[in-house]
Design a protein around this motif. Sequence first.
Motif, PDB file in Angstrom:
ATOM      1  N   TRP A 107       0.860  -1.178   0.000  1.00 55.97           N
ATOM      2  CA  TRP A 107       0.000   0.000   0.000  1.00 55.97           C
ATOM      3  C   TRP A 107       0.895   1.225   0.000  1.00 55.97           C
ATOM      4  CZ3 TRP A 107      -0.515   3.759   3.973  1.00 55.97           C
ATOM      5  CH2 TRP A 107      -1.484   4.728   3.720  1.00 55.97           C
ATOM      6  N   SER A 110       0.038   8.237  -0.079  1.00 52.38           N
ATOM      7  CA  SER A 110       0.056   9.355  -1.018  1.00 52.38           C
ATOM      8  C   SER A 110      -1.095  10.292  -0.714  1.00 52.38           C
ATOM      9  CB  SER A 110      -0.041   8.852  -2.457  1.00 52.38           C
ATOM     10  OG  SER A 110      -0.097   9.922  -3.368  1.00 52.38           O
ATOM     11  N   LYS A 112      -1.874  12.593  -3.293  1.00 51.78           N
ATOM     12  CA  LYS A 112      -2.048  13.225  -4.601  1.00 51.78           C
ATOM     13  C   LYS A 112      -3.538  13.453  -4.879  1.00 51.78           C
ATOM     14  CE  LYS A 112       2.146  12.076  -7.024  1.00 51.78           C
ATOM     15  NZ  LYS A 112       2.722  11.637  -8.283  1.00 51.78           N
ATOM     16  N   GLN A 115      -5.705  10.750  -6.636  1.00 52.52           N
ATOM     17  CA  GLN A 115      -6.028   9.582  -5.824  1.00 52.52           C
ATOM     18  C   GLN A 115      -7.063   9.928  -4.763  1.00 52.52           C
ATOM     19  OE1 GLN A 115      -2.309   7.927  -4.484  1.00 52.52           O
ATOM     20  NE2 GLN A 115      -1.506   7.906  -6.564  1.00 52.52           N
ATOM     21  N   GLN A 118     -10.426   9.825  -6.328  1.00 50.08           N
ATOM     22  CA  GLN A 118     -10.897   8.465  -6.581  1.00 50.08           C
ATOM     23  C   GLN A 118     -11.258   7.743  -5.289  1.00 50.08           C
ATOM     24  OE1 GLN A 118      -7.693   6.662  -8.737  1.00 50.08           O
ATOM     25  NE2 GLN A 118      -7.908   8.015 -10.494  1.00 50.08           N
ATOM     26  N   SER A 120      -9.434   6.137  -3.307  1.00 47.96           N
ATOM     27  CA  SER A 120      -8.828   4.811  -3.247  1.00 47.96           C
ATOM     28  C   SER A 120      -7.324   4.951  -3.072  1.00 47.96           C
ATOM     29  CB  SER A 120      -9.122   4.011  -4.522  1.00 47.96           C
ATOM     30  OG  SER A 120      -8.570   4.652  -5.654  1.00 47.96           O
ATOM     31  N   SER A 121      -6.755   4.000  -2.376  1.00 45.06           N
ATOM     32  CA  SER A 121      -5.312   3.999  -2.165  1.00 45.06           C
ATOM     33  C   SER A 121      -4.636   3.370  -3.364  1.00 45.06           C
ATOM     34  CB  SER A 121      -4.969   3.211  -0.901  1.00 45.06           C
ATOM     35  OG  SER A 121      -5.554   3.804   0.222  1.00 45.06           O
ATOM     36  N   TRP A 122      -3.448   3.841  -3.653  1.00 45.07           N
ATOM     37  CA  TRP A 122      -2.673   3.253  -4.733  1.00 45.07           C
ATOM     38  C   TRP A 122      -1.847   2.106  -4.178  1.00 45.07           C
ATOM     39  CZ3 TRP A 122       2.681   3.262  -6.244  1.00 45.07           C
ATOM     40  CH2 TRP A 122       2.895   2.810  -7.549  1.00 45.07           C
ATOM     41  N   THR A 123      -1.870   0.982  -4.846  1.00 44.17           N
ATOM     42  CA  THR A 123      -1.119  -0.170  -4.387  1.00 44.17           C
ATOM     43  C   THR A 123      -0.297  -0.747  -5.530  1.00 44.17           C
ATOM     44  OG1 THR A 123      -2.843  -1.802  -4.908  1.00 44.17           O
ATOM     45  CG2 THR A 123      -2.943  -0.752  -2.742  1.00 44.17           C
ATOM     46  N   THR A 124       0.694  -1.526  -5.164  1.00 42.98           N
ATOM     47  CA  THR A 124       1.498  -2.230  -6.157  1.00 42.98           C
ATOM     48  C   THR A 124       1.918  -3.560  -5.532  1.00 42.98           C
ATOM     49  OG1 THR A 124       3.400  -2.064  -7.646  1.00 42.98           O
ATOM     50  CG2 THR A 124       3.689  -1.225  -5.401  1.00 42.98           C
TER      51      THR A 124
END
Length: 213
Positions: A107, A110, A112, A115, A118, A120-124
């Motif tokens: 997780w 951020s 930004k 985001q 939206q 929502s959290s940015w994940t990778t």
Amino acid sequence: AGDPEGYEVWQQNFSANVQIFKAPRGGDIPLRPWHLRRLVLAYPSDSPFDRMMRATFSQLWFTALRPGHFSPQSTSAEHTKHLMEWAHIRPYTATANGSSRRTNHIWVPSDKANQAQQSSSWTTATCCICQGADADAEARRALRLLCPTCSLEHWRRAAPASSPYVCCLPDGRPFLRQAFNAEMRRGLRIALDYLGEREREAIVKQLSLKSIR
């Protein structure tokens, strides 16, 4: 062609509004795959510091996270608010092409605007790259040292319990950006020792943490 007067004004004001850099600023060129592989030569030991450096290089390379997620410019609240914490990483096992691989779901902190809109959290995510690799013993060792999941776990076992941050010095302090870049360049001088000094320095001075991303 449609606005010759405006174009002439633009030319006259160009030098007043544009700064031209004649020397590399650091991070102007990308870190190449062979540079990354050779960095293992500079951090080959089992010491906590070497483990931390390999894990940080690996996370930056394979996740494309920003340098600010690992190394802040200062210890201010503004510069440390995006630092990656161990709590942000969830290990699990994923199956790909019929093979189970250790995987980390990350997780990304951020704030930004896009985001936030939206909601929502940015994940990778990253997975093991050395498990079952078709390579000789030396290449497999290099893969293990730079594997995004293996190198991170190797560092986690030695990381100071006093710090929540994934990237920190063995005493728990954040590894500030200027010091990290200086250390990275020291490592690159070792890794690229097969080059002549002039050629090596021309490459090293253009690289920084953002080059890995």
